[in-house]
Design an enzyme around this catalytic site. Structure first.
Site, PDB file in Angstrom:
ATOM      1  N   CYS A  62      37.849 -29.432  38.799  1.00  0.00           N
ATOM      2  CA  CYS A  62      36.857 -30.121  37.969  1.00  0.00           C
ATOM      3  C   CYS A  62      35.641 -30.514  38.805  1.00  0.00           C
ATOM      4  O   CYS A  62      34.560 -30.692  38.265  1.00  0.00           O
ATOM      5  CB  CYS A  62      37.490 -31.347  37.337  1.00  0.00           C
ATOM      6  N   GLU A 105      30.977 -24.791  32.245  1.00  0.00           N
ATOM      7  CA  GLU A 105      31.901 -24.841  33.381  1.00  0.00           C
ATOM      8  C   GLU A 105      32.511 -23.446  33.558  1.00  0.00           C
ATOM      9  O   GLU A 105      32.940 -22.831  32.588  1.00  0.00           O
ATOM     10  CB  GLU A 105      33.003 -25.867  33.052  1.00  0.00           C
ATOM     11  N   LYS A 164      53.654 -35.490  29.907  1.00  0.00           N
ATOM     12  CA  LYS A 164      53.696 -34.084  29.484  1.00  0.00           C
ATOM     13  C   LYS A 164      52.830 -33.282  30.457  1.00  0.00           C
ATOM     14  O   LYS A 164      51.606 -33.398  30.451  1.00  0.00           O
ATOM     15  CB  LYS A 164      53.126 -33.911  28.070  1.00  0.00           C
TER      16      LYS A 164
HETATM   17  P1  NAP Z   1      43.452 -28.343  28.609  1.00  0.00           P
HETATM   18  O1  NAP Z   1      43.621 -27.090  27.846  1.00  0.00           O
HETATM   19  O2  NAP Z   1      42.695 -29.448  27.995  1.00  0.00           O
HETATM   20  O3  NAP Z   1      44.914 -28.812  29.006  1.00  0.00           O
HETATM   21  C1  NAP Z   1      45.173 -29.994  29.717  1.00  0.00           C
HETATM   22  C2  NAP Z   1      46.470 -30.585  29.245  1.00  0.00           C
HETATM   23  O4  NAP Z   1      46.322 -30.940  27.870  1.00  0.00           O
HETATM   24  C3  NAP Z   1      47.656 -29.619  29.301  1.00  0.00           C
HETATM   25  O5  NAP Z   1      48.821 -30.348  29.595  1.00  0.00           O
HETATM   26  C4  NAP Z   1      47.711 -29.083  27.899  1.00  0.00           C
HETATM   27  O6  NAP Z   1      48.960 -28.603  27.500  1.00  0.00           O
HETATM   28  C5  NAP Z   1      47.342 -30.336  27.117  1.00  0.00           C
HETATM   29  N1  NAP Z   1      46.871 -30.078  25.767  1.00  0.00           N
HETATM   30  C6  NAP Z   1      46.119 -29.048  25.318  1.00  0.00           C
HETATM   31  N2  NAP Z   1      45.911 -29.174  23.978  1.00  0.00           N
HETATM   32  C7  NAP Z   1      46.558 -30.302  23.584  1.00  0.00           C
HETATM   33  C8  NAP Z   1      46.747 -30.972  22.339  1.00  0.00           C
HETATM   34  N3  NAP Z   1      46.211 -30.505  21.214  1.00  0.00           N
HETATM   35  N4  NAP Z   1      47.486 -32.104  22.314  1.00  0.00           N
HETATM   36  C9  NAP Z   1      48.031 -32.585  23.441  1.00  0.00           C
HETATM   37  N5  NAP Z   1      47.892 -32.006  24.650  1.00  0.00           N
HETATM   38  C10 NAP Z   1      47.162 -30.886  24.732  1.00  0.00           C
HETATM   39  O7  NAP Z   1      42.759 -28.093  30.001  1.00  0.00           O
HETATM   40  P2  NAP Z   1      43.186 -27.062  31.109  1.00  0.00           P
HETATM   41  O8  NAP Z   1      42.577 -25.755  30.811  1.00  0.00           O
HETATM   42  O9  NAP Z   1      44.643 -27.091  31.330  1.00  0.00           O
HETATM   43  O10 NAP Z   1      42.544 -27.752  32.402  1.00  0.00           O
HETATM   44  C11 NAP Z   1      41.305 -27.441  32.845  1.00  0.00           C
HETATM   45  C12 NAP Z   1      40.312 -28.534  32.529  1.00  0.00           C
HETATM   46  O11 NAP Z   1      40.732 -29.763  33.112  1.00  0.00           O
HETATM   47  C13 NAP Z   1      38.958 -28.239  33.114  1.00  0.00           C
HETATM   48  O12 NAP Z   1      37.953 -28.516  32.187  1.00  0.00           O
HETATM   49  C14 NAP Z   1      38.874 -29.215  34.284  1.00  0.00           C
HETATM   50  O13 NAP Z   1      37.563 -29.533  34.655  1.00  0.00           O
HETATM   51  C15 NAP Z   1      39.660 -30.373  33.794  1.00  0.00           C
HETATM   52  N6  NAP Z   1      40.150 -31.198  34.909  1.00  0.00           N
HETATM   53  C16 NAP Z   1      39.575 -32.403  35.112  1.00  0.00           C
HETATM   54  C17 NAP Z   1      39.981 -33.187  36.175  1.00  0.00           C
HETATM   55  C18 NAP Z   1      39.333 -34.528  36.412  1.00  0.00           C
HETATM   56  O14 NAP Z   1      39.858 -35.297  37.186  1.00  0.00           O
HETATM   57  N7  NAP Z   1      38.214 -34.831  35.784  1.00  0.00           N
HETATM   58  C19 NAP Z   1      41.011 -32.763  37.021  1.00  0.00           C
HETATM   59  C20 NAP Z   1      41.594 -31.524  36.782  1.00  0.00           C
HETATM   60  C21 NAP Z   1      41.154 -30.759  35.701  1.00  0.00           C
HETATM   61  P3  NAP Z   1      49.311 -27.027  27.606  1.00  0.00           P
HETATM   62  O15 NAP Z   1      49.202 -26.688  29.037  1.00  0.00           O
HETATM   63  O16 NAP Z   1      50.682 -26.942  27.089  1.00  0.00           O
HETATM   64  O17 NAP Z   1      48.302 -26.300  26.772  1.00  0.00           O
END
Ligand code: NAP
Length: 475
Positions: free
Chosen positions: A278, A379, A168
């Protein structure tokens, strides 16, 4: 959606819109799948696992290498799709496609090196044989900030290990995922081995992933809040879990560092992807004796950056992903300024001309940042370099470690002893020492504390998709 080797629409043809963050325009409408689509994809992956797991790593490597070749052939098209839906400048998107392709070729080879062990026993008649086998069906969830490399960093090792996958992608960047799955289709992966479910509401898909008994493993990249929630639910059903979550990277410029070199490095890594990474430095600790030289170089370079649509020539910084992201950056800057921080350049939304259509914030340098400010604790995920002057090298390690996050950290120093002391003492998973890109398909990537569980990339990355089995043989 791509399920069991066919392109599929959602129930009742439900759709959602994908937007361009630089212009606000609708790019395309896509299937709005939910729990039902996720279930069908998991069923297909479970059926395909029966035969995929029995292929040899050499056969799996052929599929992965074909996908690698197609990805490099289509590099420019993939980059254009990515820039349109995610916003990063085209050159950065081209670089990301290459990084993404590396995970396919690297793990194609690493799959051939999943060795077992023979362990001597205390009993003369006994031998222990250790074998590593694929865990089974993998459910993968990826974020929007790196729309292609976050996919291959999971699917490369999972497929090489002999697992089948349901992905997904993020709601904001499904088009790059679709182009990636066209590559898997053209590379000839058998039906059901790779499956893609798109949707606007991630909850029903996530619920199916963590509860369906046919899913063996959840691999998630995204925010710490969502990662903790999904990991908790998946663990309740005893599924294997890996999480790559948020970061709050310290960037430390010691007294003996070259301040100009450090400032150039900081500008490159901080503003990469408009700060939406990140591993983006979020607290920049600069020894006071280096402050003037560091800030002069940094401010000049940041003020010279050109914001705009990533498709346009000369643009060096793109938009943020959406309005909520701009509002978060704005509130962190306001809070810092109210508590005494100084804005050296930027500090506000960009709304002039065409920029008003998108989600732009000026690349910003803030100095005199202190621990009572939000930006010191949270962050940012945006284009703000928050400078924290410090006086004593002995204090900075504790200041850097004073966070719940533990993903990336950076150290600038020309003194090997000082640099090594920090490298060993920092409670983070990835450390750049005079280096702003400590990431590669060959190196372990992942965090400590609230930044996650497990590692991606490297030989550790494939072990996340393997189970260990031991056989005691009496002869
Ligand atoms: P997010 O809101 O957690 O979303 C990430 C993914 O999770 C998206 O596909 C999102 O879908 C999905 N998601 C959200 N709520 C969900 C739920 N209740 N059930 C299942 N899936 C769910 O994070 P983001 O804002 O997209 O990404 C930014 C974050 O990712 C930052 O904190 C960043 O640091 C972190 N990140 C970490 C790394 C690493 O390698 N450590 C790499 C890249 C990013 P939708 O888009 O449909 O909401």
């Amino acid at each position: 959606m791509y399920i069991n080797g066919s392109w599929a629409s959602a129930a009742a043809n439900a759709e959602f819109e994908v937007l361009n963050p630089a212009t606000g325009a609708v790019i395309k409408s896509l299937p709005d799948g939910g729990g039902e689509a996720a279930r069908a994809a998991i069923d297909a992956a479970a059926e395909a696992f029966k035969t995929w797991k029995a292929t040899t790593p050499y056969q799996r490597a052929e599929f992965l290498m074909r996908a690698h070749a197609l990805m490099m052939e289509r590099q420019e098209n993939l980059a254009k799709v990515m820039t349109a839906e995610q916003g990063k400048p085209l050159r950065a998107a081209m670089t990301e496609v290459k990084y993404a392709a590396d995970f396919l070729s690297w793990f194609a080879e690493e799959g051939k090196r999943v060795y077992g062990e023979i362990i001597p026993s205390a009993r003369a008649d006994q031998r222990f044989y250790v074998l590593h086998q694929p865990v089974g069906v993998v459910a993968a969830i990826t974020p929007w900030n790196y729309p292609i490399s976050m996919i291959t960093r999971k699917l490369g090792p999972a497929l090489a290990a002999g697992c089948t996958v349901v992905l997904k992608p993020a709601e904001a960047t499904p088009l790059t995922a679709i182009e990636t799955f066209k590559i898997f289709e053209d590379a000839g992966f058998p039906p059901g081995v790779v499956n893609l479910v798109t949707g606007m509401d991630p909850k029903p898909i996530g619920e199916e992933f963590v509860s369906n008994p046919k899913v063996a493993k959840l691999t998630f990249t995204g925010s710490t809040a969502v990662g903790k929630m999904l990991a908790g639910q998946a663990a309740g059903n005893m599924k294997r879990v890996s999480c790559e979550l948020g970061g709050h990277a310290p960037f430390i410029v010691l007294e003996d560092a070259d301040p100009e070199h450090a400032a150039k490095g900081l500008q490159l890594v901080k503003f990469l992807n408009t700060g939406q990474a990140c591993i983006s430095p979020n607290r920049i600790f600069v020894h006071r004796n280096n402050l003037d030289g560091f800030l002069d170089t940094l401010t000049g370079r940041v003020a010279g950056m050109k914001a705009g649509n990533g498709m346009e020539k000369g643009v060096t910084i793109g938009p943020l992903v959406n309005e909520a992201a701009v509002a978060k950056v704005e509130s962190q800057v306001r809070d810092a300024v109210a508590k005494g921080a100084k804005v050296l350049t930027g500090g506000e939304r960009l709304t002039n001309g065409d920029l008003g259509q998108g989600h732009f914030f000026a690349p910003t340098v803030l100095t005199d940042v202190t621990p009572d400010m939000l930006i010191y604790r949270e962050e940012t995920f945006g284009p703000v370099a928050a400078i924290v002057p410090f006086d004593d090298n002995d204090d900075v390690l504790a200041m850097a470690n004073d966070t719940n996050y533990g993903l990336a950290a950076y150290v600038y120093s020309q003194n090997l002893t000082q640099a090594m002391r920090l490298f060993e003492g920092l409670e983070f998973g990835i450390i750049g020492v005079n280096d702003i890109n400590p990431a590669s398909a060959a190196a372990p990537f992942g965090g400590r504390k609230d930044s996650g569980l497990g590692r991606e990339g490297s030989r550790e990355g494939i072990s996340e998709y393997l189970e260990t089995k031991v056989g005691g043989f009496s002869i």
